[in-house]
Design an enzyme around this catalytic site. Structure first.
Site, PDB file in Angstrom:
ATOM      1  N   VAL A   1      38.222  33.692  31.367  1.00 29.68           N
ATOM      2  CA  VAL A   1      37.360  34.280  30.337  1.00 29.68           C
ATOM      3  C   VAL A   1      36.389  33.245  29.769  1.00 29.68           C
ATOM      4  O   VAL A   1      35.190  33.502  29.654  1.00 29.68           O
ATOM      5  CB  VAL A   1      38.230  34.899  29.216  1.00 29.68           C
ATOM      6  CG1 VAL A   1      37.401  35.189  27.981  1.00 29.68           C
ATOM      7  CG2 VAL A   1      38.867  36.181  29.723  1.00 29.68           C
TER       8      VAL A   1
ATOM      9  N   ASP B   1      37.928  22.215  27.501  1.00 31.25           N
ATOM     10  CA  ASP B   1      39.300  22.492  27.935  1.00 31.25           C
ATOM     11  C   ASP B   1      40.116  21.233  27.724  1.00 31.25           C
ATOM     12  O   ASP B   1      39.592  20.119  27.783  1.00 31.25           O
ATOM     13  CB  ASP B   1      39.343  22.935  29.406  1.00 31.25           C
ATOM     14  CG  ASP B   1      40.540  23.830  29.676  1.00 31.25           C
ATOM     15  OD1 ASP B   1      40.362  25.060  29.798  1.00 31.25           O
ATOM     16  OD2 ASP B   1      41.680  23.290  29.719  1.00 31.25           O
TER      17      ASP B   1
ATOM     18  N   LYS C   1      40.443  19.809  35.059  1.00 32.71           N
ATOM     19  CA  LYS C   1      39.560  20.977  35.131  1.00 32.71           C
ATOM     20  C   LYS C   1      38.142  20.586  34.703  1.00 32.71           C
ATOM     21  O   LYS C   1      37.154  20.933  35.349  1.00 32.71           O
ATOM     22  CB  LYS C   1      40.112  22.075  34.210  1.00 32.71           C
ATOM     23  CG  LYS C   1      39.591  23.446  34.480  1.00 32.71           C
ATOM     24  CD  LYS C   1      40.271  24.494  33.599  1.00 32.71           C
ATOM     25  CE  LYS C   1      41.361  25.243  34.320  1.00 32.71           C
ATOM     26  NZ  LYS C   1      41.893  26.395  33.578  1.00 32.71           N
TER      27      LYS C   1
ATOM     28  N   PHE D   1      40.667  54.348  37.766  1.00 32.14           N
ATOM     29  CA  PHE D   1      42.084  54.059  37.466  1.00 32.14           C
ATOM     30  C   PHE D   1      42.996  55.212  37.846  1.00 32.14           C
ATOM     31  O   PHE D   1      44.032  55.432  37.234  1.00 32.14           O
ATOM     32  CB  PHE D   1      42.262  53.653  35.988  1.00 32.14           C
ATOM     33  CG  PHE D   1      41.836  52.232  35.761  1.00 32.14           C
ATOM     34  CD1 PHE D   1      40.505  51.893  35.732  1.00 32.14           C
ATOM     35  CD2 PHE D   1      42.766  51.226  35.623  1.00 32.14           C
ATOM     36  CE1 PHE D   1      40.091  50.581  35.578  1.00 32.14           C
ATOM     37  CE2 PHE D   1      42.369  49.904  35.461  1.00 32.14           C
ATOM     38  CZ  PHE D   1      41.028  49.589  35.439  1.00 32.14           C
TER      39      PHE D   1
ATOM     40  N   HIS E   1      43.955  55.496  41.190  1.00 28.47           N
ATOM     41  CA  HIS E   1      44.337  55.156  42.562  1.00 28.47           C
ATOM     42  C   HIS E   1      45.818  54.820  42.578  1.00 28.47           C
ATOM     43  O   HIS E   1      46.244  53.817  41.975  1.00 28.47           O
ATOM     44  CB  HIS E   1      43.510  53.974  43.078  1.00 28.47           C
ATOM     45  CG  HIS E   1      42.043  54.262  43.048  1.00 28.47           C
ATOM     46  ND1 HIS E   1      41.445  55.133  43.941  1.00 28.47           N
ATOM     47  CD2 HIS E   1      41.065  53.848  42.214  1.00 28.47           C
ATOM     48  CE1 HIS E   1      40.156  55.228  43.656  1.00 28.47           C
ATOM     49  NE2 HIS E   1      39.903  54.461  42.606  1.00 28.47           N
TER      50      HIS E   1
ATOM     51  N   CYS F   1      46.589  40.621  32.458  1.00 36.65           N
ATOM     52  CA  CYS F   1      46.382  41.314  31.176  1.00 36.65           C
ATOM     53  C   CYS F   1      47.330  42.484  30.935  1.00 36.65           C
ATOM     54  O   CYS F   1      48.081  42.471  29.962  1.00 36.65           O
ATOM     55  CB  CYS F   1      44.940  41.792  31.079  1.00 36.65           C
ATOM     56  SG  CYS F   1      43.778  40.425  30.931  1.00 36.65           S
TER      57      CYS F   1
ATOM     58  N   ARG G   1      48.944  36.171  38.631  1.00 32.76           N
ATOM     59  CA  ARG G   1      49.805  36.454  37.477  1.00 32.76           C
ATOM     60  C   ARG G   1      50.327  37.899  37.530  1.00 32.76           C
ATOM     61  O   ARG G   1      49.543  38.834  37.605  1.00 32.76           O
ATOM     62  CB  ARG G   1      49.036  36.189  36.171  1.00 32.76           C
ATOM     63  CG  ARG G   1      48.876  34.690  35.908  1.00 32.76           C
ATOM     64  CD  ARG G   1      48.076  34.406  34.655  1.00 32.76           C
ATOM     65  NE  ARG G   1      46.639  34.531  34.850  1.00 32.76           N
ATOM     66  CZ  ARG G   1      45.725  34.221  33.931  1.00 32.76           C
ATOM     67  NH1 ARG G   1      46.106  33.769  32.751  1.00 32.76           N
ATOM     68  NH2 ARG G   1      44.442  34.356  34.184  1.00 32.76           N
TER      69      ARG G   1
HETATM   70  N1  LIG Z   1      41.681  37.031  32.703  1.00 35.32           N
HETATM   71  C1  LIG Z   1      41.149  38.192  32.329  1.00 35.32           C
HETATM   72  O1  LIG Z   1      40.753  39.020  33.151  1.00 35.32           O
HETATM   73  C2  LIG Z   1      41.006  38.508  30.864  1.00 35.32           C
HETATM   74  C3  LIG Z   1      40.205  39.595  30.468  1.00 35.32           C
HETATM   75  C4  LIG Z   1      40.069  39.871  29.122  1.00 35.32           C
HETATM   76  C5  LIG Z   1      40.732  39.110  28.180  1.00 35.32           C
HETATM   77  N2  LIG Z   1      41.524  38.071  28.583  1.00 35.32           N
HETATM   78  C6  LIG Z   1      42.179  37.274  27.542  1.00 35.32           C
HETATM   79  O2  LIG Z   1      41.452  36.061  27.396  1.00 35.32           O
HETATM   80  C7  LIG Z   1      42.337  34.980  27.071  1.00 35.32           C
HETATM   81  C8  LIG Z   1      42.173  33.868  28.094  1.00 35.32           C
HETATM   82  O3  LIG Z   1      42.590  34.360  29.367  1.00 35.32           O
HETATM   83  P1  LIG Z   1      42.275  33.568  30.722  1.00 35.32           P
HETATM   84  O4  LIG Z   1      42.692  34.463  31.829  1.00 35.32           O
HETATM   85  O5  LIG Z   1      40.879  33.043  30.675  1.00 35.32           O
HETATM   86  O6  LIG Z   1      43.306  32.342  30.563  1.00 35.32           O
HETATM   87  P2  LIG Z   1      43.393  31.009  31.428  1.00 35.32           P
HETATM   88  O7  LIG Z   1      44.818  30.602  31.429  1.00 35.32           O
HETATM   89  O8  LIG Z   1      42.672  31.199  32.740  1.00 35.32           O
HETATM   90  O9  LIG Z   1      42.539  29.934  30.605  1.00 35.32           O
HETATM   91  C9  LIG Z   1      42.894  29.415  29.365  1.00 35.32           C
HETATM   92  C10 LIG Z   1      42.386  27.986  29.300  1.00 35.32           C
HETATM   93  O10 LIG Z   1      42.530  27.508  27.955  1.00 35.32           O
HETATM   94  C11 LIG Z   1      42.837  26.135  28.008  1.00 35.32           C
HETATM   95  N3  LIG Z   1      43.381  25.721  26.709  1.00 35.32           N
HETATM   96  C12 LIG Z   1      44.556  26.078  26.134  1.00 35.32           C
HETATM   97  N4  LIG Z   1      44.669  25.507  24.912  1.00 35.32           N
HETATM   98  C13 LIG Z   1      43.538  24.796  24.692  1.00 35.32           C
HETATM   99  C14 LIG Z   1      43.051  23.988  23.633  1.00 35.32           C
HETATM  100  N5  LIG Z   1      43.754  23.803  22.503  1.00 35.32           N
HETATM  101  N6  LIG Z   1      41.861  23.395  23.761  1.00 35.32           N
HETATM  102  C15 LIG Z   1      41.133  23.551  24.894  1.00 35.32           C
HETATM  103  N7  LIG Z   1      41.531  24.312  25.932  1.00 35.32           N
HETATM  104  C16 LIG Z   1      42.707  24.926  25.844  1.00 35.32           C
HETATM  105  C17 LIG Z   1      43.790  26.030  29.181  1.00 35.32           C
HETATM  106  O11 LIG Z   1      43.885  24.712  29.690  1.00 35.32           O
HETATM  107  C18 LIG Z   1      43.143  27.012  30.175  1.00 35.32           C
HETATM  108  O12 LIG Z   1      42.233  26.343  31.035  1.00 35.32           O
HETATM  109  C19 LIG Z   1      43.732  35.602  27.030  1.00 35.32           C
HETATM  110  O13 LIG Z   1      44.049  35.951  25.721  1.00 35.32           O
HETATM  111  C20 LIG Z   1      43.587  36.841  27.886  1.00 35.32           C
HETATM  112  O14 LIG Z   1      44.509  37.843  27.528  1.00 35.32           O
HETATM  113  C21 LIG Z   1      41.656  37.749  29.896  1.00 35.32           C
END
Ligand SMILES: NC(=O)c1ccc[n+]([C@@H]2O[C@H](COP(=O)([O-])OP(=O)(O)OC[C@H]3O[C@@H](n4cnc5c(N)ncnc54)[C@H](O)[C@@H]3O)[C@@H](O)[C@H]2O)c1
Length: 433
Positions: free
Chosen positions: A11, A30, A35, A252, A254, A263, A331
């Protein structure tokens, strides 16, 4: 606008790159040093179509940069987005907010001038209040407002979802903060994407309600698929028949091996926990979670049945491991339960995924990985399609049949026509038809 994006995962990185492409000045932060080093070198740590070009273009233009220094990025920002992970907490299924709160504390100490702190992570109702409390306690002089701005992008189509969203939801009541948010999303006006404003709690709940509804829709059609199998109907006909009703919609619907991914599983669970805490049980979502959990292993048992009821010593070729195509994200992928059920029954697993192998290796043991679909099926006793990557939609089934030890095809995504597969000589097993 100057934006700091805390968390450069699926995200954070997509949002950061898209905001930069809108013309904002973005720093992606990050805590994972490797990374950030990779991103500085132009390497993208995840697979998301189009993201490498978008990042490179905006980095070259000087609008997008990367750092481990959260404080520095925060100090100069008009808005700090928190986009860190909120996984299920081990043991009870509540959203684990450790990363959000840790980020909020770090942000608090670095705030300099009026700053909007935006929760983009998916967080339970009331998290915005807690983030506000943390910042105020850590830095009583800070001039800030906390806003909720949940993200709805889908992995695999993340860039177009972000740039042309069905809607943007902003929750908060500080007029100054809302002005900043409107300015950040102003470029979306060209595409006429609605930006809707509401209370912070409303925005937080909207994200969970949306995901729970979609998970319900998937689970609904999966149960109808089970009924179709018993009564001799085709779930694809039924899905089309109901999906053309505008009140229902065709997306949705399928039938497949159950929802997975980063998620839906964790967000449905977290919603149930919130519902318990507030004594407003969500019985429909409870049923959805239970049905979906059962389904993943049931799909493994379906393969065992296709093998004649005994998988011991048999080799099963699995195509597709990620929770959906066009991502490397493993995941909670249904493939995990399918593979483990087969392994528990004594099967040997050969597998191929176009992008997910590295992540699969971290969650699955004793799987033999292959570079392509045909290598994977050589000598196997059944072919199972778990994820509908495009590369698996037009397999040469005659070649596949010759390579396999037994002509068994279990199509958990319903991407082949029964008459075609059976015409070639396959014993064909689909979902709900
Ligand atoms: N992946 C999706 O499709 C999606 C869609 C909508 C919402 N979300 C939500 O968005 C959020 C992030 O999801 P994601 O899939 O991107 O997670 P992710 O695990 O891919 O990325 C999170 C990142 O945050 C970093 N991080 C953690 N603590 C930190 C800090 N204190 N300072 C700096 N960096 C830090 C981690 O190292 C990691 O790289 C979640 O709450 C998720 O539910 C995800």
């Amino acid at each position: 606008m100057r934006i700091a994006m805390i968390g450069s995962g699926y995200v954070g990185l997509v949002s950061g790159a898209c905001f930069a492409d809108f013309g904002h000045d973005v720093v992606c932060v990050d805590k994972d040093i490797r990374k950030i080093e990779a991103l500085k070198e132009g390497q993208i740590p995840i697979f998301e179509p189009g993201l490498d070009e978008l990042v490179a273009k905006n980095a070259r233009a000087g609008r997008l940069s990367f750092t481990n220094d959260l404080a520095e990025a925060t100090r100069t920002a008009d808005a700090v987005f928190i986009a860190v992970g909120t996984p299920s907490r081990r043991g009870d299924g509540h959203a684990d907010l450790t990363y959000v709160y840790a980020a909020a504390e770090e942000v608090a100490r670095a705030i300099d001038g009026f700053t909007v702190v935006v929760n983009k992570s998916t967080v339970p109702v009331g998290t915005g209040d807690e983030v506000e409390r943390i910042i105020r306690e850590a830095n009583p002089d800070a001039d800030f407002a906390v806003v909720s701005n949940p993200e709805f992008l889908r992995e695999g189509a993340a860039i177009s979802d972000f740039k042309r969203p069905d809607r943007v939801v902003i929750g908060g009541d500080s007029p100054r903060a809302l002005d900043v948010m409107r300015e950040i999303y102003r470029p979306l006006a060209i595409g006429r994407s609605p930006v809707i404003e509401m209370s912070r709690r409303g925005a937080e709940l909207t994200k969970y309600a949306g995901n729970a509804f979609l998970a319900t829709k998937i689970t609904f059609i999966n149960e109808i698929a089970d009924l179709c199998e018993k009564v001799g109907a085709d779930v694809q006909d039924v899905a089309r028949g109901i999906g053309l009703d505008n009140r229902i919609g065709s997306k949705f619907l399928h039938a497949g091996p159950g929802y997975g991914g980063s998620c839906f599983p964790k967000d449905t669970l977290a919603l149930l926990k919130t519902a318990q805490d507030f004594e407003a049980p969500q019985r429909i979502v409870e049923a959805v979670v239970a049905v979906n959990d059962n389904r993943k292993r049931a799909m493994g048992r379906k393969v065992i049945q296709a093998l004649g009821g005994d998988a011991r010593g048999k080799t099963v070729a699995i195509l597709g491991l990620t929770f959906k195509p066009n991502t490397d994200d493993m995941r909670d992928s249904p493939a995990i339960a399918v593979v483990q059920t087969l392994q528990d029954a004594g099967a040997v697993i050969h597998a191929h995924d176009p992008e997910g192998t590295e992540q699969a290796k971290q969650v699955l043991d004793n799987v033999v990985y292959f570079d392509g679909p045909y290598d994977t099926m050589k000598g196997a006793d059944a072919l199972v399609i778990v994820t509908e990557w495009d590369a698996f939609r037009a397999l040469d089934l005659t070649r596949a049949k010759d390579l396999l030890n037994a002509p068994i095809l279990v199509d958990l995504r319903n991407i082949y026509a029964r008459d075609v597969a059976e015409g070639i000589g396959f014993a064909y097993h689909a979902v709900g038809r």
